[in-house]
Design an enzyme around this catalytic site. Structure first.
Site, PDB file in Angstrom:
ATOM      1  N   HIS A  66      63.258 -34.437-101.910  1.00 49.43           N
ATOM      2  CA  HIS A  66      62.002 -33.701-101.713  1.00 49.43           C
ATOM      3  C   HIS A  66      60.970 -34.119-102.760  1.00 49.43           C
ATOM      4  O   HIS A  66      60.882 -33.538-103.829  1.00 49.43           O
ATOM      5  CB  HIS A  66      62.291 -32.201-101.817  1.00 49.43           C
ATOM      6  CG  HIS A  66      61.195 -31.342-101.275  1.00 49.43           C
ATOM      7  ND1 HIS A  66      61.446 -30.215-100.543  1.00 49.43           N
ATOM      8  CD2 HIS A  66      59.843 -31.441-101.353  1.00 49.43           C
ATOM      9  CE1 HIS A  66      60.298 -29.660-100.195  1.00 49.43           C
ATOM     10  NE2 HIS A  66      59.314 -30.381-100.686  1.00 49.43           N
TER      11      HIS A  66
ATOM     12  N   LEU B 268      54.692 -37.930-102.768  1.00 51.72           N
ATOM     13  CA  LEU B 268      54.103 -39.119-103.416  1.00 51.72           C
ATOM     14  C   LEU B 268      52.602 -39.219-103.151  1.00 51.72           C
ATOM     15  O   LEU B 268      51.920 -40.039-103.749  1.00 51.72           O
ATOM     16  CB  LEU B 268      54.816 -40.391-102.946  1.00 51.72           C
ATOM     17  CG  LEU B 268      56.279 -40.519-103.401  1.00 51.72           C
ATOM     18  CD1 LEU B 268      56.907 -41.795-102.845  1.00 51.72           C
ATOM     19  CD2 LEU B 268      56.391 -40.510-104.923  1.00 51.72           C
TER      20      LEU B 268
ATOM     21  N   ASP C 131      60.890 -31.206-105.418  1.00 50.66           N
ATOM     22  CA  ASP C 131      59.603 -30.758-104.869  1.00 50.66           C
ATOM     23  C   ASP C 131      58.464 -31.185-105.791  1.00 50.66           C
ATOM     24  O   ASP C 131      57.496 -30.447-106.000  1.00 50.66           O
ATOM     25  CB  ASP C 131      59.577 -29.246-104.634  1.00 50.66           C
ATOM     26  CG  ASP C 131      58.424 -28.828-103.714  1.00 50.66           C
ATOM     27  OD1 ASP C 131      57.707 -29.709-103.203  1.00 50.66           O
ATOM     28  OD2 ASP C 131      58.241 -27.610-103.520  1.00 50.66           O
TER      29      ASP C 131
END
Lengths: 429, 348
Positions: free
Chosen positions: A57, A60, A304
């Protein structure tokens, strides 16, 4: 020319010190007293050797928000954090909902050379939750997508979710659900509870996450599919996943490092660096999440990693973006919350941060044992290191870390991606 | 006193009583022919309003002007993002203009806290209402009004307003205050619960369960869903404004049902103790949370609260800006001009 690297005296998965010889892209030998003429020797006495970490997760941001992160800067941050593969989430601009976009992200990852990038495909067109994206086309593309997620948004329509779960069975895909009942979280700014009541910030109740997870594990069981729960954040969610697993259903879940450490008490500062979705919860939730990660109810840690430009956090709380960067601090937070507390040993850290996430994503060449013949995706960690987090030194383009000024243990000294050092002595090679 | 006033929770009992006592002195100024003190001459107070609130703004404006401060009104409606300028850049602009105090009203909870703690400005920050968080000067003026009515008699017993000065030095120990209405979205309720508790009052919140926040059990007050059972035990009943649009989000079924169950009408008012007062922070929704009969009754202090608001805001600005000695304005223009201190300040 094939390069040869000899890692000397590393505790493989936290066990007895061994030598590991890397030839080219592959682990050639693991044992004691290995000699190799002409090899670059890495003195790893005292260090822990783990398989390269895998993040299920990661945001980018490229294409579309290159002001906050690019594939290049994001993969550099990943390498610094000990990752050799990251799953790039689909909520880019344009959304990664076509073969063209996922192939672009995949190609940018190959060009970066710091870390493998496995694109995640959107479940629905434009993340709008209405029409299935061309999941098959994304799977058949060069990117070979197997993980699908509308992360950032919940696939809240039960029928769409059911169809997605069923459809990806054809190519062993998995739907990773961002569990957030939208109506229960309208205007939500932080965890709903004692602190939100005092601060007058809109509440994000635990039930908004738990109700979706409950529905989705039942749906997955009904149609015989596997489902993955993103960034599980509440004690109640843990109970539901534990129950689903006890039924033998194919349910997996991830937890973020920040949900293992931080609580909503931090929001009292109104500092938006603590604003994240799902929100920071209570101490009781944090403890339940740690326990669940330890006993395997939660399969893996996922960062995340959510970069945002400075101005999106240098403002009043309600105007601020949600999310925190996490790639470069993930392993330290896991050591601090799980290893140093005795909840996990290093072999289990390898499981939760490499083997399991790679298996969930059906990722080849990652999350493999440290053994002869395996791809040399490896990371060396100095667990005795203590350092204060200084975002000025981040490889990520963004600085929105909640750990600034906090002392955390452990440091990635070396990362090897298929035998090539991407990080040496804690710095990008 | 602290440098900022962000939350009523930051005030100690002594701080709060000092503000109320100072406000009593300020109120006396309002009774003079020249309603002005020279204390803040040469100081600049900025009213930074991101949300429309003419009442609160003119109250602060009147307060600052009666203290002879220069007042700049900065209306910045709309969110900082949609407006294109961030709160930070607005703050840096005000700092560059030399604001000694920034009175901020903002739709985002915590915006005054950010302004005070982010290093963007050096001046004092006064929270004039932030989102659904707090409105501390409203709570202070409410407490001031209550003290005048309920803590003024020599034996501490209840009495009606007997002129300025009643209750000086006292708090609200033992007074039973009932706050009725949309507690969930009310910054007035939050500030009042903190301040009234600090002053020793016993607070009961009354609302339909949908309009009580999850987490309220940790607040220093009682919660009731039944107005009729609380009214006879109240020394003051404060009615909060309820926005009609809450009905559309299913917080309550209809306006009529709300008014029946949680509105204050003549019958309910008649069951209040004889000395008890009815309060409302305004603007009132007549027919919704309060009937015209109650709003216009002798027991309703809504208009008095507005007047008291100016005294309280004078006291807050005076104390935060450390305005020298409290002394009356010079009787005539000549003596004012001869005051060497004022001349020095003007030449700065």
């Amino acid at each position: 020319m094939t390069s040869t690297i000899l890692i000397r005296g590393a505790k493989v998965l936290g066990g007895e010190p061994q030598d590991v010889l890397i030839e080219g892209e592959t682990i050639a030998r693991v044992g004691t007293g290995i000699e190799a003429e002409g090899a670059t020797v890495v003195d790893a006495r005292g260090a822990i050797l783990l398989p390269g970490l895998v993040d299920l997760h990661t945001h980018l941001r490229e294409p579309g928000r290159e002001d906050s992160e690019t594939v290049l800067t994001g993969t550099k941050a990943a390498a610094v954090g000990g990752f050799t593969a990251v799953h790039a989430m689909a909520n880019t601009f344009p959304v990664a909902d076509t073969a063209g976009v996922v192939e672009q992200v995949w190609r940018l990852g190959r060009e970066s050379g710091y870390c493998d990038v496995q694109p995640v495909g959107a479940v629905t067109v434009g993340l709008e939750g209405k029409q299935l994206a061309e999941l098959g086309a994304m799977h058949e593309s060069a990117a070979g997508v197997r993980v699908f997620s509308d992360d950032g948004k919940c696939v809240d329509d039960a029928v769409i979710m059911r169809r997605a779960l069923e459809y990806v069975k054809a190519f062993d895909g998995v739907v990773a659900q961002h569990a957030q009942e939208p109506r229960l979280t309208e205007g939500a700014q932080m965890n709903e509870g004692v602190v939100s009541a005092e601060l007058g910030l809109g509440g994000w109740p635990a039930v908004a996450e738990e109700s979706i997870i409950a529905r989705d594990v039942l749906l997955a069981a009904h149609v015989g599919s596997r489902v993955h729960i993103c960034h599980l954040s509440t004690a109640g969610s843990v109970e539901i996943v534990r129950w689903a697993k006890s039924k033998g259903w194919d349910v997996t879940a991830e937890v973020t490092p920040h949900h293992l450490l931080l609580t909503d008490e931090l929001v009292r500062s109104y500092n938006p660096v603590y604003k994240v979705n799902p929100p920071l919860r209570t101490e009781a939730d944090v403890l339940a999440l740690r326990e669940a990660l330890a006993d395997g109810t939660i399969d893996c840690v996922a960062t995340d990693h959510a970069p945002h430009p400075h101005e999106d956090k240098d403002c009043e709380w309600s105007a601020a973006a949600m999310g925190m960067v996490g790639l470069e601090t993930a392993l330290s937070v896991v050591q601090h919350t799980m290893v140093d507390t005795g909840l996990l040993d290093w072999a289990q850290v390898a499981d939760r941060m490499s083997f399991r996430p790679a298996a969930i994503g059906r990722l080849e060449g990652h999350g493999r044992p440290v053994a002869a013949g395996e791809p040399a995706n490896l990371v060396l960690v100095d667990p005795a290191y203590r350092g204060v987090v200084d975002p000025a030194g981040f490889a990520s383009r963004s600085r929105n870390t909640p750990y600034e000024g906090r002392e955390l243990p452990g440091r990635v000294t070396h990362t090897f991606l298929r035998g090539r050092a991407t990080v040496v002595d804690g710095k990008l090679a | 006193m602290k440098r900022h006033l962000i939350s009523a929770a930051d005030l100690s009992r002594d701080d709060a009583v000092l503000i109320l006592d100072t406000a009593e002195e300020m109120a006396r100024v309002a009774d003079r022919p020249i309603k002005k003190l020279p204390t803040l001459r040469g100081r600049t107070v900025v009213n930074l309003f991101f949300e429309d609130s003419t009442r609160t703004r003119i109250s602060f404006e009147a307060a600052a002007k009666r203290l002879s401060a220069d007042v700049i009104n900065f209306s910045a409606k709309g969110s900082s993002v949609s407006k294109g300028e961030s709160l930070k850049d607005t703050a840096l602009t005000l700092e560059a203009m030399g604001a000694d105090a920034v009175v901020i009203r903002h739709h985002a909870s915590g915006a005054p806290h950010r302004l005070a703690t982010s290093g963007w400005i050096n001046g004092s920050v006064v929270n004039a209402g932030d989102g659904t968080h707090e409105h501390p000067t409203q709570a202070l003026l409410d407490a001031f009004t209550m003290r005048r009515h309920l803590a003024g008699a020599p034996d501490g017993g209840p009495t009606h307003h007997q002129g300025g000065g009643d209750g000086t030095g006292r708090d609200l120990t033992g007074r039973r205050i009932t706050i009725v209405g949309d507690v969930l979205h009310s910054r007035v309720a939050r500030s009042n619960v903190h301040l009234l508790h600090t002053l020793g009052a016993e607070v009961t919140l009354v609302a339909p369960p949908t309009l009580v926040p999850i987490g309220v059990e940790r607040w220093p007050c009682e919660v009731s869903y039944d107005l009729d059972s609380v009214v006879p035990k109240s020394d003051a009943v404060m009615m909060l404004r309820v926005q009609r649009e809450r009905m559309n989000a299913a917080f309550f079924p209809t306006e009529r049902e709300y008014a029946r169950r949680y509105g204050l009408d003549g019958d309910r008012m008649a069951r209040m103790p004889e000395h008890a007062i009815v309060m409302h922070p305004g603007p009132m929704n007549r027919g919704m949370e309060i009937t015209a009969e109650v709003a216009d009754s002798r027991r309703c202090t809504a208009v008095e609260q507005v007047a008291n608001g100016v005294s309280i805001r004078m006291a807050v600005l005076y104390l935060l800006l450390g305005g020298a000695v409290l002394e009356p304005a010079a009787e005539s223009a000549e003596t004012k001009a001869e005051n060497p201190n004022s001349r020095t300040e003007e030449s700065k």
